[in-house]
Design an enzyme around this catalytic site. Structure first.
Site, PDB file in Angstrom:
ATOM      1  N   LEU A   1     -14.861   5.195  -4.850  1.00 24.83           N
ATOM      2  CA  LEU A   1     -13.472   4.811  -4.626  1.00 24.83           C
ATOM      3  C   LEU A   1     -13.039   3.563  -5.395  1.00 24.83           C
ATOM      4  CD1 LEU A   1     -11.103   5.797  -2.805  1.00 24.83           C
ATOM      5  CD2 LEU A   1     -11.576   3.788  -1.434  1.00 24.83           C
TER       6      LEU A   1
ATOM      7  N   GLU B   1      -6.712   1.783  -3.194  1.00 22.98           N
ATOM      8  CA  GLU B   1      -5.272   1.836  -3.456  1.00 22.98           C
ATOM      9  C   GLU B   1      -4.687   0.430  -3.597  1.00 22.98           C
ATOM     10  OE1 GLU B   1      -3.164   4.999  -1.256  1.00 22.98           O
ATOM     11  OE2 GLU B   1      -1.913   3.369  -0.531  1.00 22.98           O
TER      12      GLU B   1
ATOM     13  N   PHE C   1       0.855  -1.186   0.000  1.00 23.65           N
ATOM     14  CA  PHE C   1       0.000   0.000   0.000  1.00 23.65           C
ATOM     15  C   PHE C   1       0.892   1.236   0.000  1.00 23.65           C
ATOM     16  CE2 PHE C   1      -4.526   0.819   0.498  1.00 23.65           C
ATOM     17  CZ  PHE C   1      -5.053  -0.440   0.255  1.00 23.65           C
TER      18      PHE C   1
ATOM     19  N   HIS D   1      -8.165  11.093  -2.020  1.00 25.36           N
ATOM     20  CA  HIS D   1      -7.660   9.801  -2.480  1.00 25.36           C
ATOM     21  C   HIS D   1      -7.471   9.891  -3.987  1.00 25.36           C
ATOM     22  CE1 HIS D   1      -7.402   5.561  -3.369  1.00 25.36           C
ATOM     23  NE2 HIS D   1      -7.500   5.240  -2.096  1.00 25.36           N
TER      24      HIS D   1
ATOM     25  N   ARG E   1      -2.838  10.813   5.952  1.00 27.87           N
ATOM     26  CA  ARG E   1      -2.904   9.441   6.467  1.00 27.87           C
ATOM     27  C   ARG E   1      -2.416   8.450   5.417  1.00 27.87           C
ATOM     28  NH1 ARG E   1      -6.505   5.284   5.790  1.00 27.87           N
ATOM     29  NH2 ARG E   1      -8.202   6.491   4.868  1.00 27.87           N
TER      30      ARG E   1
ATOM     31  N   GLN F   1      -7.925  14.465   3.265  1.00 27.74           N
ATOM     32  CA  GLN F   1      -7.198  13.658   2.286  1.00 27.74           C
ATOM     33  C   GLN F   1      -8.014  13.468   1.020  1.00 27.74           C
ATOM     34  OE1 GLN F   1      -6.402   9.137   2.791  1.00 27.74           O
ATOM     35  NE2 GLN F   1      -4.445  10.184   2.882  1.00 27.74           N
TER      36      GLN F   1
ATOM     37  N   ARG G   1      -0.701   9.291  -0.564  1.00 31.76           N
ATOM     38  CA  ARG G   1      -1.836   9.776  -1.355  1.00 31.76           C
ATOM     39  C   ARG G   1      -1.760  11.260  -1.700  1.00 31.76           C
ATOM     40  NH1 ARG G   1      -6.356   6.324   1.974  1.00 31.76           N
ATOM     41  NH2 ARG G   1      -5.814   4.370   0.950  1.00 31.76           N
TER      42      ARG G   1
ATOM     43  N   HIS H   1     -11.686  11.957   0.716  1.00 31.10           N
ATOM     44  CA  HIS H   1     -11.753  10.603   1.255  1.00 31.10           C
ATOM     45  C   HIS H   1     -11.744  10.553   2.771  1.00 31.10           C
ATOM     46  CE1 HIS H   1     -11.225   6.318   1.190  1.00 31.10           C
ATOM     47  NE2 HIS H   1     -10.070   6.374   1.808  1.00 31.10           N
TER      48      HIS H   1
HETATM   49  C1  LIG Z   1     -14.909   3.858   0.343  1.00 32.24           C
HETATM   50  C2  LIG Z   1     -13.929   3.847   1.482  1.00 32.24           C
HETATM   51  C3  LIG Z   1     -12.907   2.907   1.512  1.00 32.24           C
HETATM   52  C4  LIG Z   1     -11.982   2.899   2.556  1.00 32.24           C
HETATM   53  N1  LIG Z   1     -10.986   1.953   2.574  1.00 32.24           N
HETATM   54  C5  LIG Z   1     -10.120   1.906   3.609  1.00 32.24           C
HETATM   55  C6  LIG Z   1      -9.135   0.879   3.701  1.00 32.24           C
HETATM   56  O1  LIG Z   1      -9.046  -0.013   2.881  1.00 32.24           O
HETATM   57  N2  LIG Z   1      -8.279   0.906   4.741  1.00 32.24           N
HETATM   58  C7  LIG Z   1      -8.341   1.867   5.719  1.00 32.24           C
HETATM   59  O2  LIG Z   1      -7.549   1.822   6.655  1.00 32.24           O
HETATM   60  N3  LIG Z   1      -9.283   2.828   5.669  1.00 32.24           N
HETATM   61  C8  LIG Z   1     -10.182   2.865   4.647  1.00 32.24           C
HETATM   62  N4  LIG Z   1     -11.139   3.838   4.612  1.00 32.24           N
HETATM   63  C9  LIG Z   1     -11.286   4.745   5.759  1.00 32.24           C
HETATM   64  C10 LIG Z   1     -11.959   4.015   6.912  1.00 32.24           C
HETATM   65  O3  LIG Z   1     -12.864   3.074   6.415  1.00 32.24           O
HETATM   66  C11 LIG Z   1     -12.721   4.967   7.819  1.00 32.24           C
HETATM   67  O4  LIG Z   1     -11.915   6.051   8.180  1.00 32.24           O
HETATM   68  C12 LIG Z   1     -13.144   4.237   9.102  1.00 32.24           C
HETATM   69  O5  LIG Z   1     -13.793   3.039   8.772  1.00 32.24           O
HETATM   70  C13 LIG Z   1     -14.009   5.105   9.960  1.00 32.24           C
HETATM   71  O6  LIG Z   1     -14.531   4.318  11.008  1.00 32.24           O
HETATM   72  P1  LIG Z   1     -15.341   4.983  12.193  1.00 32.24           P
HETATM   73  O7  LIG Z   1     -15.733   3.890  13.109  1.00 32.24           O
HETATM   74  O8  LIG Z   1     -14.564   6.119  12.746  1.00 32.24           O
HETATM   75  O9  LIG Z   1     -16.623   5.638  11.491  1.00 32.24           O
HETATM   76  P2  LIG Z   1     -17.791   4.997  10.576  1.00 32.24           P
HETATM   77  O10 LIG Z   1     -17.522   3.612  10.190  1.00 32.24           O
HETATM   78  O11 LIG Z   1     -18.055   5.993   9.520  1.00 32.24           O
HETATM   79  O12 LIG Z   1     -19.011   4.954  11.571  1.00 32.24           O
HETATM   80  C14 LIG Z   1     -19.639   6.130  12.060  1.00 32.24           C
HETATM   81  C15 LIG Z   1     -20.771   5.726  12.970  1.00 32.24           C
HETATM   82  O13 LIG Z   1     -21.253   6.881  13.624  1.00 32.24           O
HETATM   83  C16 LIG Z   1     -22.652   6.879  13.605  1.00 32.24           C
HETATM   84  N5  LIG Z   1     -23.091   8.273  13.693  1.00 32.24           N
HETATM   85  C17 LIG Z   1     -22.669   9.337  12.980  1.00 32.24           C
HETATM   86  N6  LIG Z   1     -23.309  10.452  13.368  1.00 32.24           N
HETATM   87  C18 LIG Z   1     -24.165  10.083  14.359  1.00 32.24           C
HETATM   88  C19 LIG Z   1     -25.099  10.768  15.169  1.00 32.24           C
HETATM   89  N7  LIG Z   1     -25.318  12.078  15.050  1.00 32.24           N
HETATM   90  N8  LIG Z   1     -25.799  10.058  16.074  1.00 32.24           N
HETATM   91  C20 LIG Z   1     -25.625   8.715  16.207  1.00 32.24           C
HETATM   92  N9  LIG Z   1     -24.747   8.012  15.471  1.00 32.24           N
HETATM   93  C21 LIG Z   1     -24.016   8.701  14.562  1.00 32.24           C
HETATM   94  C22 LIG Z   1     -23.039   6.175  12.336  1.00 32.24           C
HETATM   95  O14 LIG Z   1     -24.316   5.623  12.453  1.00 32.24           O
HETATM   96  C23 LIG Z   1     -21.962   5.102  12.244  1.00 32.24           C
HETATM   97  O15 LIG Z   1     -22.368   3.964  12.961  1.00 32.24           O
HETATM   98  C24 LIG Z   1     -12.088   3.858   3.578  1.00 32.24           C
HETATM   99  C25 LIG Z   1     -13.113   4.786   3.558  1.00 32.24           C
HETATM  100  C26 LIG Z   1     -14.013   4.797   2.516  1.00 32.24           C
HETATM  101  C27 LIG Z   1     -15.061   5.868   2.507  1.00 32.24           C
END
Ligand SMILES: Cc1cc2nc3c(=O)[nH]c(=O)nc-3n(C[C@H](O)[C@H](O)[C@H](O)COP(=O)(O)OP(=O)(O)OC[C@H]3O[C@@H](n4cnc5c(N)ncnc54)[C@H](O)[C@@H]3O)c2cc1C
Length: 584
Positions: free
Chosen positions: A253, A256, A116, A243, A395, A241, A287, A354
């Site tokens: 997306l 990568e 990566f 992507h 990142r 960031q 990135r 991203h």
């Molecule tokens: C398409 C894509 C591909 C990616 N691929 C990778 C990868 O291969 N490797 C990597 O390391 N990273 C990757 N990333 C980044 C990574 O996936 C995210 O940064 C990470 O998963 C975020 O996790 P999180 O638990 O912080 O938030 P999220 O998984 O976004 O979860 C947020 C949670 O908060 C809740 N929430 C939000 N607002 C409220 C509210 N007001 N009240 C109640 N609940 C709320 C939602 O319901 C949800 O459950 C990718 C991101 C994307 C978009």
């Protein structure tokens, strides 16, 4: 109004929230509030992988991983946090394996690893295989695995509950204490107060402030917005960031992992242009560097397509078997959304918003900071909404799935321990007052502005003026636009006045958060008169360590519509790595 009492309340059921819940629930009475069903969280969209220096397929160690993270973040990473994350990465992957995550395997049965961007052997000598993965559905597998384990631990979920406010008080020393969350239940329109000893925000990112983004519609930065409105700071919000490989024109997306598996970026002449920008690791540079190189190719007239506004990712040489086996989803996305078959054709790509490197400032135990020296007792944040800061100004790919597991776990442990060591503090007299007034205002407004129009205009101006490259001029333009949009937001019309499933109302709420956070992003970006990581100022093209080797801290002063944002700085924690020129 309904009142609930839990030791630990977690807002968000993505990877960070559920990893925290798995630790908190066996130790303390825990509830998880989430606006989405847990398995619909954006973590499930993550594709490429989660890194750890397991050294399963070639030599590697956590020290190299730390170095890559620090250099990848353009030296504004807090090095103590990066080191801790790289060390704990190994157990974080093994924990998931034990929970049942079906990683891809080597022929000998070990967890397979792929390359990566920015992850290297021996301080930048060559790309290294550090990302553990499950085809290009790694996030999906993580989210499902964590959810199953939450069910096993009897975590109580409140699904489709939108957190809208945080309750705070002060202790006998006058120090800030968080003690409740105010939430809106989508199905009924009822307001709930969750009285808690410890609260963890794990609400994910805010990429929806841009038009071109890989982020789901729900990524509106709610947690960051709630905390900011309470007068608590947001850190490093100028660093978004982009992507490199979003499907051109759409932003969807293309992982990568495509380049990790050997995909090559080409301009309209078929040239592998990354050889010019990053001669050592080429397409696998971090990135920010790849995204800027792509934009420069387009600006200099070497873009492809009718408007010469994108470049190509070429995976034809990988062969159909590798694509089907290791990259099935993105192969399908190209076919479905662009009608392009990666097996035989070049895929048009362009940078897409991203990830937000900044967020709610925390220490390594996920405790939220009220300012540089003071924590908020009982308040924690983890995952994309938080800023530890392990990602600095940029990142590295696969470091976020790692971050949510390492710091989600730490948040869950710390919150449960704190909850078990303290009593409930008294809630303020009318804990829902702010939310009641806010929602009533939105519903009674007889203006004529539409939420969708304001949102579209915000996203467009952010794309035009605050994306990969910025200048004083573009940032001043977008700030003026945001202020005008905020003014119009005062006159929006929420058409649905009902109680049940009023998503119209909640979209208006989310737009409010987006406007607020876009303003913080732009004000922070205007102030950082240098180029570093994901923040590239054309008018200040060099990194300026003398003046800007610091984190930005943005505070909302007063509660006017146009926030009076005050900026401060926080020192960067530097342990073993001196800032160097960032060559790849
Ligand atoms: C398409 C894509 C591909 C990616 N691929 C990778 C990868 O291969 N490797 C990597 O390391 N990273 C990757 N990333 C980044 C990574 O996936 C995210 O940064 C990470 O998963 C975020 O996790 P999180 O638990 O912080 O938030 P999220 O998984 O976004 O979860 C947020 C949670 O908060 C809740 N929430 C939000 N607002 C409220 C509210 N007001 N009240 C109640 N609940 C709320 C939602 O319901 C949800 O459950 C990718 C991101 C994307 C978009």
């Amino acid at each position: 109004m309904q009142e609930h009492r839990y030791d630990v309340v977690i807002v968000g059921a993505g990877g960070a929230g559920m990893r925290a819940a798995i630790e908190a629930a066996p130790r303390a009475r825990t509830a998880v509030l989430t606006k989405l069903y847990p398995t619909r969280s954006h973590t499930g969209a993550a594709q490429g992988g989660m890194c750890a220096a397991l050294a399963n397929v070639e030599e590697d160690n956590w020290e190299w991983h730390t170095f890559d993270t620090v250099k990848g973040g353009d030296y504004i990473v807090d090095q103590d946090a990066a080191e801790l994350m790289a060390k704990e990465a190994i157990d974080a992957v093994l924990d998931l394996e034990k929970m049942g995550l079906p990683f891809n395997r080597t022929p000998e049965g070990r967890i397979d690893q792929r390359r990566f961007g920015g992850h290297t052997r021996d301080h930048g000598k060559a790309p290294v295989r550090r990302a553990c993965y499950a085809a290009d559905r790694t996030g999906h597998m993580i989210l499902q695995t964590l959810y199953q384990n939450c069910v096993k631990h009897n975590v109580e979920f409140f699904n489709e509950f939108y957190a809208l406010d945080l309750n705070m008080t002060t202790d006998e020393n006058g120090e800030p204490v968080a003690n409740g969350v105010v939430a809106y239940e989508l199905a009924t329109g009822e307001i709930h107060v969750f009285h808690a000893k410890a609260i963890i925000f794990a609400t994910g990112g805010s990429g929806r402030m841009y038009k071109t983004t890989s982020n789901a519609h729900t990524l509106t930065g709610d947690g960051m917005g709630i905390v900011f409105r309470k007068g608590l700071p947001l850190e490093d919000m100028e660093f978004h960031q982009f992507h490199p490989t979003g499907l051109a024109g759409l932003g969807i997306l293309i992982s990568e992992a495509v380049r990790g598996e050997g995909g090559i970026l080409r301009n309209v002449d078929g040239e592998r242009f990354m050889e010019r920008y990053a001669p050592t690791i080429k397409d696998l540079a971090p990135r920010d560097i790849v995204a800027r190189s792509m934009v420069l190719e387009v600006l200099e007239g070497r873009g492809a397509g009718p408007n010469k506004d994108y470049v190509y990712i070429d995976v034809r040489h990988l062969g159909e078997d590798v694509l089907n086996e290791k990259l099935p989803d993105i192969t399908e996305f190209s076919r479905t959304y662009l009608g392009v078959d990666p097996v035989t054709e070049l895929v048009p790509v362009y940078p897409t918003c991203h990830y937000i490197m900044g967020g709610i400032p925390t220490n390594v135990d996920a405790q939220v900071l009220a300012n540089n020296d003071q924590v908020v007792h009982g308040l924690y944040a983890a995952g994309e909404c938080a800023c530890v800061s392990v990602h600095g100004a940029n990142r590295l790919g696969t470091n976020s799935l790692l971050d949510i597991n390492v710091f989600g776990r730490r948040a869950g442990l710390a919150a449960a321990a704190y909850a078990n060591s303290t009593d409930f503090t008294e809630l303020e007299e009318n804990p829902t007052a702010m939310v009641d007034e806010w929602l009533a205002g939105l519903l009674s407004e007889h203006g004529n502005e539409r939420v969708a129009d304001i949102r579209t205009e915000l996203q467009q101006t952010m794309d035009n003026n605050a994306a990969v490259f910025r200048t004083e001029e573009t940032l001043t333009t977008v700030l003026g636009d945001i202020h005008a949009l905020k003014e119009r937001y005062n006159h929006i019309r929420v058409q649905d006045k009902g109680k049940r499933f009023n998503s119209d109302l909640l979209e208006a709420v989310e737009l409010g958060f987006l406007l607020e956070l876009a303003e913080v992003t732009v004000v922070s970006a205007l102030n950082r008169k240098e180029s570093r990581g994901g923040h590239a100022r054309e008018d200040y093209p060099d990194r300026d360590d003398e003046n800007f080797m610091v984190h930005t801290m943005a505070y909302k002063m007063g509660d006017g519509l146009i926030a009076d944002i005050e900026l401060g700085y926080k020192p960067v924690v530097q342990t073993r790595y001196e800032p160097m020129e960032r060559k790849y």
